[in-house]
Design an enzyme around this catalytic site. Sequence first.
Site, mmCIF file in Angstrom:
data_model
loop_
_atom_site.group_PDB
_atom_site.id
_atom_site.type_symbol
_atom_site.label_atom_id
_atom_site.label_comp_id
_atom_site.label_asym_id
_atom_site.label_seq_id
_atom_site.Cartn_x
_atom_site.Cartn_y
_atom_site.Cartn_z
ATOM 1 C CE LYS A 15 -15.172 39.670 19.685
ATOM 2 N NZ LYS A 15 -13.980 39.530 18.855
ATOM 3 N NE ARG A 90 -14.548 33.874 17.757
ATOM 4 C CZ ARG A 90 -13.681 34.883 17.620
ATOM 5 N NH1 ARG A 90 -12.710 35.058 18.467
ATOM 6 N NH2 ARG A 90 -13.808 35.711 16.614
ATOM 7 N NE ARG A 129 -11.711 43.381 11.199
ATOM 8 C CZ ARG A 129 -12.099 42.539 12.146
ATOM 9 N NH1 ARG A 129 -12.509 42.992 13.300
ATOM 10 N NH2 ARG A 129 -12.085 41.252 11.921
ATOM 11 N NE ARG A 162 -8.536 39.103 10.991
ATOM 12 C CZ ARG A 162 -9.260 38.945 12.095
ATOM 13 N NH1 ARG A 162 -9.084 39.749 13.118
ATOM 14 N NH2 ARG A 162 -10.149 37.997 12.180
ATOM 15 N NE ARG A 173 -13.968 36.344 10.998
ATOM 16 C CZ ARG A 173 -13.405 37.546 10.948
ATOM 17 N NH1 ARG A 173 -13.219 38.133 9.789
ATOM 18 N NH2 ARG A 173 -13.037 38.138 12.049
HETATM 19 P P1 AMP Z 1 -10.706 37.191 15.622
HETATM 20 O O1 AMP Z 1 -9.353 37.765 15.382
HETATM 21 O O2 AMP Z 1 -11.102 37.251 17.075
HETATM 22 O O3 AMP Z 1 -11.767 37.771 14.726
HETATM 23 O O4 AMP Z 1 -10.613 35.628 15.262
HETATM 24 C C1 AMP Z 1 -10.271 35.200 13.955
HETATM 25 C C2 AMP Z 1 -10.560 33.732 13.802
HETATM 26 O O5 AMP Z 1 -9.753 32.980 14.730
HETATM 27 C C3 AMP Z 1 -11.985 33.314 14.096
HETATM 28 O O6 AMP Z 1 -12.858 33.515 13.003
HETATM 29 C C4 AMP Z 1 -11.791 31.828 14.426
HETATM 30 O O7 AMP Z 1 -11.603 31.069 13.248
HETATM 31 C C5 AMP Z 1 -10.457 31.840 15.184
HETATM 32 N N1 AMP Z 1 -10.673 32.013 16.623
HETATM 33 C C6 AMP Z 1 -10.441 33.097 17.391
HETATM 34 N N2 AMP Z 1 -10.782 32.891 18.679
HETATM 35 C C7 AMP Z 1 -11.244 31.619 18.729
HETATM 36 C C8 AMP Z 1 -11.772 30.795 19.769
HETATM 37 N N3 AMP Z 1 -11.919 31.249 21.024
HETATM 38 N N4 AMP Z 1 -12.139 29.536 19.444
HETATM 39 C C9 AMP Z 1 -12.008 29.057 18.208
HETATM 40 N N5 AMP Z 1 -11.556 29.767 17.178
HETATM 41 C C10 AMP Z 1 -11.164 31.043 17.423
#
Ligand code: AMP
Length: 227
Positions: A15, A90, A129, A162, A173
Amino acid sequence: MSIRVLFLGGPGSGKGTQASILSRTLNIPHIDTGALLREEIASCSENGKIAKKQIDNGQLVPFQIVVSMIKERLAKFDCANGFILDGFPRSLEQAEGLEEILIELNIKIDAVLNIDIPEDILIARMAYRKSCPECGEKYNTKLKPPKQDNICDICNSTLTQRTDDTEETAAKRIQTYKTETEPLINYYTNQNLIVNINGEKSIDNIFNDILNLFKEEKNNDNKKIKA
Ligand code: AMP
């Protein structure tokens, strides 16, 4: 004309990649909550410290931190002509938080693009990734490798993985996604906003599907996306 869309999909669904291409194509901001939180961590703020603990554990960062961050971001001038939300909301609680922000700003979401993909593919994708710590460009050593091994095509920086893309955190996750985020598919289906996108195709083909959707919607009286 302004377009406000929201991307849903599990971690590793692609996404972020699609949101980033769409943002460049439509010239509207790509608001990536994960990236905003990683900036918060890099700045060593109090919120950043809390976020790091949660992110490294594969869990959601507390509601207040994320919602106030999004509220501030959506009120910025560059969002006036639309935006793409990636990684927010989320959870149902966050979706309700977003509703309140939208009411305050007197705007509505046009569509929720749900990238649909099986769980086993998600885990495999996360393991490959990589991203650029400087410009944020994302790569996948199998699906979208950089031209030169481990070097960003755009700014020549060395790519990094990451810390939450390890197999153990990736599994957590996905679990968090299933319990917290997946219920949003029903939530937005009930609001007639969901558009399902097959996420098993190539990056280009998925993006074509998204663009076609914009074209189809243009000719549809019940359109969600007013492009
Ligand atoms: P992402 O880069 O979107 O995969 O997000 C990495 C991590 O950031 C996630 O696994 C969560 O720990 C945190 N995170 C990202 N977006 C949110 C959100 N909307 N609410 C809470 N935690 C978030």
